[in-house]
Design an enzyme around this catalytic site. Structure first.
Site, short mmCIF file in Angstrom:
data_model
loop_
_atom_site.label_atom_id
_atom_site.label_comp_id
_atom_site.label_asym_id
_atom_site.label_seq_id
_atom_site.Cartn_x
_atom_site.Cartn_y
_atom_site.Cartn_z
N ASP A 172 0.80 -1.23 0.00
CA ASP A 172 0.00 0.00 0.00
C ASP A 172 0.84 1.29 0.00
O ASP A 172 0.29 2.38 0.05
CB ASP A 172 -1.02 0.01 1.14
CG ASP A 172 -0.36 -0.01 2.50
OD1 ASP A 172 0.87 0.04 2.57
OD2 ASP A 172 -1.10 -0.06 3.49
N TYR A 270 10.89 4.33 -0.41
CA TYR A 270 11.87 3.34 0.05
C TYR A 270 13.21 3.44 -0.68
O TYR A 270 14.20 2.87 -0.22
CB TYR A 270 11.30 1.92 -0.07
CG TYR A 270 10.36 1.59 1.07
CD1 TYR A 270 10.83 1.12 2.28
CD2 TYR A 270 8.98 1.77 0.94
CE1 TYR A 270 9.98 0.83 3.34
CE2 TYR A 270 8.11 1.48 1.98
CZ TYR A 270 8.62 1.00 3.19
OH TYR A 270 7.78 0.72 4.23
#
Ligand SMILES: NC(=O)c1ccc[n+]([C@@H]2O[C@H](COP(=O)([O-])OP(=O)(O)OC[C@H]3O[C@@H](n4cnc5c(N)ncnc54)[C@H](O)[C@@H]3O)[C@@H](O)[C@H]2O)c1
Ligand SMILES: O=P(O)(O)OC[C@H]1O[C@H](O[C@H]2[C@H](O)[C@@H](O)[C@@H](O)O[C@@H]2CO)[C@H](O)[C@@H](O)[C@@H]1O
Ligand SMILES: [Mn+2]
Length: 447
Positions: A172, A270
């Site tokens: 998500d 990330y």
């Protein structure tokens, strides 16, 4: 598969995300009618706290719902249509070690990236495959929607070990980032956007963003990213409290610097762990990592609320909230059950979707989903920088899975030494030897 109602098993019933997802299933009942919910976990004590509280909530808000919880696989996986899986093998105690061991050697200590992600992957593969096998044994027609991390390594393991299974791995983070981009453009949320994206899980880039009328939103989003990263794109809606934590705020801000490396694409947050590992280490506290923040924050809050519900016998005023982002799980389940043909970002075998990249990689790309599964939307060729990064990272992930399957120390050492978060094979070996000791109850024996 269209039915008048569906039976759902939540695997990882004791997860901090379980109450939010269970409530979300009730909230979305009109479009995804669920009449049976089973919680499954291998930690009876932890699950019972969440389950007893949810039982009270369900009795008060949906008395007709058939709810149960169990640690018995046959009971958990018989007669069901969907498994929503979010297990954490080793729980937060092991997450803490995943984060702290690499930091001890001056390397990124993160849940799903670098050495921590590799260690977690070596624990998760067996746990997720076990649940998949239970589902196939007791409900062979069911679908498993897996968001147990590290999803990239878990997905590669499923491709290798269970290539024909009905499992879809999802994340998500891009949904959350699209919500932020929507806010940047004065729109509501990700549902107002059309997008193109490629990469691996927790390792990808948006290449196009349009609104529903087909207007290009990239110029506006790029301007915002160059100034603020994802900051100020944060919605203040309920259900997103974890993103107020300092560490997430830093991550959303740092996306500005990640964006600067390639201003043609919008990066997944990330990527900071691979592009700025030195910065990440310098700004980490080796004695208090994200695992500590989560144990002191989300875990205490969720389990405290559950205990209060059990003590008082009512869920009224307990502060239980449906998880806003988890509605994407219902969207996906609906697409599979009702053949909606909607677009979702899924982690799937490449097979040419990214044409100049390993065909056997598990890539995260948009797909059209219906009752027969998914069809990938081709993303074409990726530029040289992304190609180089992707090739390095996919090799790390493939080596981890090979190490798990073969019980190979050598391959796990290679995986660690190849990670962009680790400076040398020497440091990789030091980290590996510590991780082996810490994970002796979870990893296969390595020779
Ligand atoms: N893909 C995504 O975008 C996304 C988003 C949020 C969380 N997650 C993942 O969801 C998972 C749960 O996160 P959390 O923070 O709530 O963790 P948690 O530790 O609170 O819950 C995980 C639960 O899994 C159970 N478990 C562990 N091994 C098991 C096994 N083999 N069989 C059955 N149950 C098992 C544990 O007992 C625990 O109750 C993690 O893997 C996390 O990384 C993924
Ligand atoms: O550090 P944690 O445990 O708080 O979060 C790690 C997870 O972060 C991402 O998921 C976010 C998601 O992006 C957000 O929208 C919301 O739903 O919260 C999630 C959990 O914080 C990531 O995608 C997950 O894979 C991580 O596990
Ligand atoms: Mn994720």
């Amino acid at each position: 598969m269209a039915k008048s109602s569906y039976a759902v098993t939540i695997a990882g019933g004791g997860s901090t995300f379980t109450p939010g997802i269970a409530l979300m299933l009730l909230k979305e009942h009109d479009r995804f009618p669920v009449d049976k919910v089973i919680f499954y976990d291998n930690d009876a004590e932890r699950q019972e706290i969440v389950a007893k509280a949810c039982e009270i909530y369900f009795k008060e808000n949906a008395p007709e719902l058939d709810f149960s919880y169990t640690t018995d696989p046959e009971e958990a996986f018989t007669g069901i249509d969907f498994v929503l899986a979010h297990i954490r093998v080793g729980k937060y105690a092991m997450r803490e070690l995943d984060e702290k061991i690499p930091l001890k050697y001056g390397c990124v200590g993160q849940e799903t990236c670098g050495a921590g992600g590799i260690a977690y992957g070596m624990r998760s593969i067996g746990g997720v495959i076990e649940i998949l096998d239970y589902m196939e044994k007791y409900s062979p027609d069911a679908w498993m929607l897996n968001y147990s991390n590290p999803a990239a390594i878990v997905a590669e393991a499923c491709r290798v070990l269970r290539p024909n299974s009905k499992i879809i791995n999802i994340c998500d983070m891009p949904i959350d980032l699209m919500d932020k981009m929507a806010v940047m453009c004065g729109l509501n949320d990700h549902r107002d956007l059309q997008y193109s994206y490629y990469g691996l899980n927790h390792y990808g880039w948006f290449t196009k963003i349009f609104d529903k009328q087909g207007n290009d939103l990239m110029p506006q989003i790029k301007e915002h990213m160059a100034k603020n990263g994802y900051l100020d794109g944060i919605s203040h809606e309920e259900g997103q409290e974890q993103h107020i934590d300092e560490s997430w705020v830093h991550t959303f801000g740092k996306a500005k610097d990640v964006y600067a490396i390639d201003p043609e694409t919008i990066p997944n947050t990330y990527l900071k762990y691979y592009t700025f590992p030195d910065y990440v280490v310098e700004t980490s506290n080796p004695d208090y990592t994200r695992a500590n923040e989560v144990m002191d924050g989300r875990e205490k809050k969720v389990f405290g609320a559950c205990r209060k519900v059990i003590e008082t016998g009512t869920a009224e005023g307990a502060g239980f909230e449906a998880d806003a982002h988890a509605t994407y799980i219902v969207d996906l389940a609906c697409a599979l059950a009702e053949n909606t043909g909607e677009r979702f970002l899924l982690i799937v075998p490449n097979d040419g979707a990214v044409s100049n990249f390993d065909e056997t990689a598990m890539v995260e790309v948009p797909c059209i989903v219906g009752s027969n599964g998914y069809e990938k939307i081709c993303q074409g060729k990726v530029p040289q920088w992304q190609k180089g990064m992707l090739e390095q990272q996919v090799s790390v992930e493939k080596l981890v899975v090979q190490a798990w399957v073969e019980g190979s120390y050598q391959k796990l050492w290679q995986a660690l030494s190849l990670s962009a978060t680790i400076p040398s094979a020497k440091v990789a070996k030091q980290i590996l030897d510590d991780l082996i000791e810490a994970n002796k109850d979870y990893w296969p024996e390595l020779k």
